[in-house]
Design a protein around this motif. Structure first.
Motif, mmCIF file in Angstrom:
data_model
loop_
_atom_site.group_PDB
_atom_site.id
_atom_site.type_symbol
_atom_site.label_atom_id
_atom_site.label_comp_id
_atom_site.label_asym_id
_atom_site.label_seq_id
_atom_site.Cartn_x
_atom_site.Cartn_y
_atom_site.Cartn_z
ATOM 1 N N GLY A 146 27.612 25.012 28.798
ATOM 2 C CA GLY A 146 28.747 24.108 28.741
ATOM 3 C C GLY A 146 30.062 24.810 29.055
ATOM 4 O O GLY A 146 30.096 25.823 29.754
ATOM 5 N N TYR A 147 31.140 24.234 28.540
ATOM 6 C CA TYR A 147 32.479 24.767 28.799
ATOM 7 C C TYR A 147 32.545 26.220 28.334
ATOM 8 O O TYR A 147 32.035 26.570 27.262
ATOM 9 C CB TYR A 147 33.497 23.917 28.044
ATOM 10 N N ALA A 148 33.144 27.079 29.149
ATOM 11 C CA ALA A 148 33.150 28.513 28.877
ATOM 12 C C ALA A 148 34.418 29.125 29.436
ATOM 13 O O ALA A 148 35.172 28.486 30.183
ATOM 14 C CB ALA A 148 31.910 29.177 29.490
ATOM 15 N N MET A 149 34.659 30.387 29.080
ATOM 16 C CA MET A 149 35.872 31.067 29.511
ATOM 17 C C MET A 149 35.554 32.483 29.967
ATOM 18 O O MET A 149 34.877 33.237 29.262
ATOM 19 C CB MET A 149 36.883 31.105 28.360
ATOM 20 N N GLY A 150 36.028 32.828 31.151
ATOM 21 C CA GLY A 150 35.791 34.152 31.706
ATOM 22 C C GLY A 150 37.074 34.943 31.873
ATOM 23 O O GLY A 150 38.173 34.477 31.534
ATOM 24 N N VAL A 151 36.929 36.128 32.421
ATOM 25 C CA VAL A 151 38.049 37.040 32.630
ATOM 26 C C VAL A 151 37.974 37.593 34.047
ATOM 27 O O VAL A 151 36.895 37.961 34.525
ATOM 28 C CB VAL A 151 38.020 38.212 31.622
ATOM 29 N N ALA A 152 39.105 37.633 34.725
ATOM 30 C CA ALA A 152 39.232 38.280 36.024
ATOM 31 C C ALA A 152 40.240 39.415 35.902
ATOM 32 O O ALA A 152 41.107 39.405 35.028
ATOM 33 C CB ALA A 152 39.674 37.278 37.085
ATOM 34 N N ARG A 153 40.104 40.412 36.779
ATOM 35 C CA ARG A 153 40.989 41.589 36.756
ATOM 36 C C ARG A 153 41.631 41.759 38.130
ATOM 37 O O ARG A 153 40.963 41.669 39.155
ATOM 38 C CB ARG A 153 40.185 42.836 36.385
ATOM 39 N N SER A 154 42.945 42.013 38.122
ATOM 40 C CA SER A 154 43.662 42.277 39.370
ATOM 41 C C SER A 154 43.488 43.740 39.749
ATOM 42 O O SER A 154 43.892 44.636 38.997
ATOM 43 C CB SER A 154 45.148 41.949 39.231
ATOM 44 N N GLU A 155 42.910 44.000 40.905
ATOM 45 C CA GLU A 155 42.703 45.380 41.339
ATOM 46 C C GLU A 155 44.009 46.088 41.653
ATOM 47 O O GLU A 155 44.093 47.309 41.552
ATOM 48 C CB GLU A 155 41.777 45.408 42.554
ATOM 49 N N SER A 156 45.039 45.332 42.026
ATOM 50 C CA SER A 156 46.329 45.936 42.357
ATOM 51 C C SER A 156 47.265 46.028 41.160
ATOM 52 O O SER A 156 48.286 46.720 41.227
ATOM 53 C CB SER A 156 47.013 45.117 43.459
ATOM 54 N N GLY A 157 46.945 45.299 40.093
ATOM 55 C CA GLY A 157 47.854 45.205 38.967
ATOM 56 C C GLY A 157 48.966 44.194 39.180
ATOM 57 O O GLY A 157 49.828 44.023 38.313
ATOM 58 N N HIS A 158 48.941 43.510 40.333
ATOM 59 C CA HIS A 158 49.937 42.491 40.654
ATOM 60 C C HIS A 158 49.278 41.124 40.613
ATOM 61 O O HIS A 158 48.059 40.997 40.800
ATOM 62 C CB HIS A 158 50.529 42.755 42.043
ATOM 63 N N VAL A 159 50.083 40.090 40.401
ATOM 64 C CA VAL A 159 49.545 38.746 40.272
ATOM 65 C C VAL A 159 48.806 38.294 41.533
ATOM 66 O O VAL A 159 47.872 37.479 41.458
ATOM 67 C CB VAL A 159 50.667 37.754 39.903
ATOM 68 N N LEU A 160 49.154 38.845 42.692
ATOM 69 C CA LEU A 160 48.502 38.433 43.921
ATOM 70 C C LEU A 160 47.147 39.103 44.128
ATOM 71 O O LEU A 160 46.450 38.816 45.091
ATOM 72 C CB LEU A 160 49.420 38.690 45.123
ATOM 73 N N GLY A 161 46.766 39.983 43.221
ATOM 74 C CA GLY A 161 45.430 40.576 43.254
ATOM 75 C C GLY A 161 45.241 41.615 44.339
ATOM 76 O O GLY A 161 46.193 42.323 44.688
ATOM 77 N N PRO A 162 44.003 41.758 44.848
ATOM 78 C CA PRO A 162 42.851 40.856 44.721
ATOM 79 C C PRO A 162 42.248 40.838 43.317
ATOM 80 O O PRO A 162 42.321 41.816 42.586
ATOM 81 C CB PRO A 162 41.856 41.413 45.748
ATOM 82 N N TRP A 163 41.620 39.692 42.986
ATOM 83 C CA TRP A 163 41.060 39.472 41.667
ATOM 84 C C TRP A 163 39.543 39.626 41.691
ATOM 85 O O TRP A 163 38.868 39.079 42.570
ATOM 86 C CB TRP A 163 41.436 38.080 41.156
ATOM 87 N N VAL A 164 39.019 40.371 40.723
ATOM 88 C CA VAL A 164 37.592 40.615 40.588
ATOM 89 C C VAL A 164 37.112 39.938 39.307
ATOM 90 O O VAL A 164 37.711 40.128 38.235
ATOM 91 C CB VAL A 164 37.279 42.127 40.545
ATOM 92 N N GLN A 165 36.040 39.175 39.384
ATOM 93 C CA GLN A 165 35.548 38.411 38.246
ATOM 94 C C GLN A 165 34.608 39.249 37.373
ATOM 95 O O GLN A 165 33.733 39.955 37.881
ATOM 96 C CB GLN A 165 34.788 37.168 38.721
ATOM 97 N N GLN A 166 34.809 39.169 36.056
ATOM 98 C CA GLN A 166 33.862 39.762 35.121
ATOM 99 C C GLN A 166 32.538 38.998 35.232
ATOM 100 O O GLN A 166 32.517 37.781 35.370
ATOM 101 C CB GLN A 166 34.420 39.652 33.708
ATOM 102 N N GLY A 167 31.409 39.726 35.145
ATOM 103 C CA GLY A 167 30.112 39.119 35.407
ATOM 104 C C GLY A 167 29.657 38.109 34.384
ATOM 105 O O GLY A 167 28.921 37.172 34.707
ATOM 106 N N THR A 168 30.066 38.278 33.143
ATOM 107 C CA THR A 168 29.668 37.359 32.076
ATOM 108 C C THR A 168 30.924 36.814 31.393
ATOM 109 O O THR A 168 31.963 37.482 31.355
ATOM 110 C CB THR A 168 28.789 38.060 31.026
#
Length: 324
Positions: free
Chosen positions: A236-258
């Protein structure tokens, strides 16, 4: 004003404001009894000195007679900025293209009044859940969702704002799509279709549709820029985390696997307490009118965050408990 526990307060999309100088906490969220069909009454908030006993409701926002939206008042977030309190909140309703607008007040509990002229999200885009981010140079950005209802595969975008937060200062930039997260599931999968949240669950022409909800940015002590966001997962409804590889809001963003939170809850945010500890606020379960705010201890790990205690499926009273 009556005292309540979190379990007594119907609320979605909770946002925990830590008031400076030890003046306690204010809890905001989607608080209309029927946030899906309306009519829109406004936003209430509650105050607390200890995250356990809450006092309210306090009328934080009531729409003026000529307000541009009649319902679907969702996900208010409040920030201290330029000497005032600014609320980012989503508005929609029949005949209205849903978007995030900015309100303003002189006190954290309001009353809030319109600041932007309508939505600051792009014209003609069905959008929701705008959140404020200030970058390392002090420039304001809004991160928001372009809804699956319009694009199928829900998107998260970033958009520069003017210094006064009243309008966009540039075009939106696509950060990622929901399907890029390995844990996200299509809305027409059985586990999503069976999860009642009061919203339509079919993509256009029967195609798979993926939700993006509730982005919130958090920078850790080691400088890592993270984004919490919600969708549907295996339970059902869930919440994940992404990380910015550059440290800036424009990313690129990498998704946590779980996902950080895997079952029947989400739309969370991170708050730093006066003593330096972190808490995660989210709503659980995801069913109206049973939704409640849950506040849980959180900790930073190298390059990320994790719950200080594991969670298990169930209602707020069945999980790790409310309060820090």
């Amino acid at each position: 004003m009556a005292a309540s526990a979190l379990g007594d307060i119907q609320i979605r999309d909770p946002f925990l404001l830590v008031v400076p100088d030890g003046e306690g906490y204010v809890l905001f969220g989607s608080t209309d009894p029927d946030v899906w069909s309306g009519p829109g009454r406004g936003f209430d908030c509650w105050t607390s000195a200890d995250l356990v006993e809450w006092h309210g409701p306090i009328a934080a926002f009531r729409p003026p007679a000529d307000f541009w939206s009649s319902g679907q008042f969702w996900a208010p977030e409040v920030y201290a900025y330029a000497g005032r309190w600014h609320m980012f909140a989503t508005f929609g309703g029949p005949g209205v293209v849903r978007g995030t607008a900015v309100l303003v007040a002189d006190a954290p509990t309001g009353p809030y009044t319109p600041w932007s002229t309508g939505a600051v999200t792009p014209d003609g885009w069905e959008c929701l859940d705008g959140t404020l981010h200030i970058d390392a140079e002090g420039a304001p950005w809004m991160v928001f969702c372009h809804e699956w209802l319009q694009v199928g595969d829900g998107e998260v975008h970033a958009q520069r704002l003017t210094e006064d937060l009243r309008s966009a200062a540039g075009p939106p930039s696509l950060l990622f799509r929901a399907s890029q997260a390995a844990w996200a599931r299509a809305l027409n999968a059985p586990q999503a279709a069976d999860d009642s949240d009061g919203r339509e669950h079919d993509g256009e022409d029967g195609q798979a549709a993926y939700v993006t909800d509730g982005p919130f940015l958090h920078r850790t002590g080691d400088g890592t820029l993270l984004m919490l966001w919600s969708s549907w997962g295996d339970a059902g409804y869930a919440m994940g985390v992404a990380r910015s590889e550059s440290g800036h809001v424009l990313g690129p963003w990498v998704q946590q696997g779980t996902p950080l939170w895997s079952s029947d809850g989400g739309h969370g945010m991170v708050a730093r307490l006066p003593g330096g500890g972190l808490v995660l606020a989210l709503h659980q379960p995801n069913e109206t009118p049973r939704e409640r705010a849950v506040i849980l201890p959180l900790r930073e790990v190298s390059g990320g965050i994790e719950l200080a205690r594991p969670h298990r499926a169930g209602g707020p009273g069945d999980g790790p408990g409310c309060g820090a």
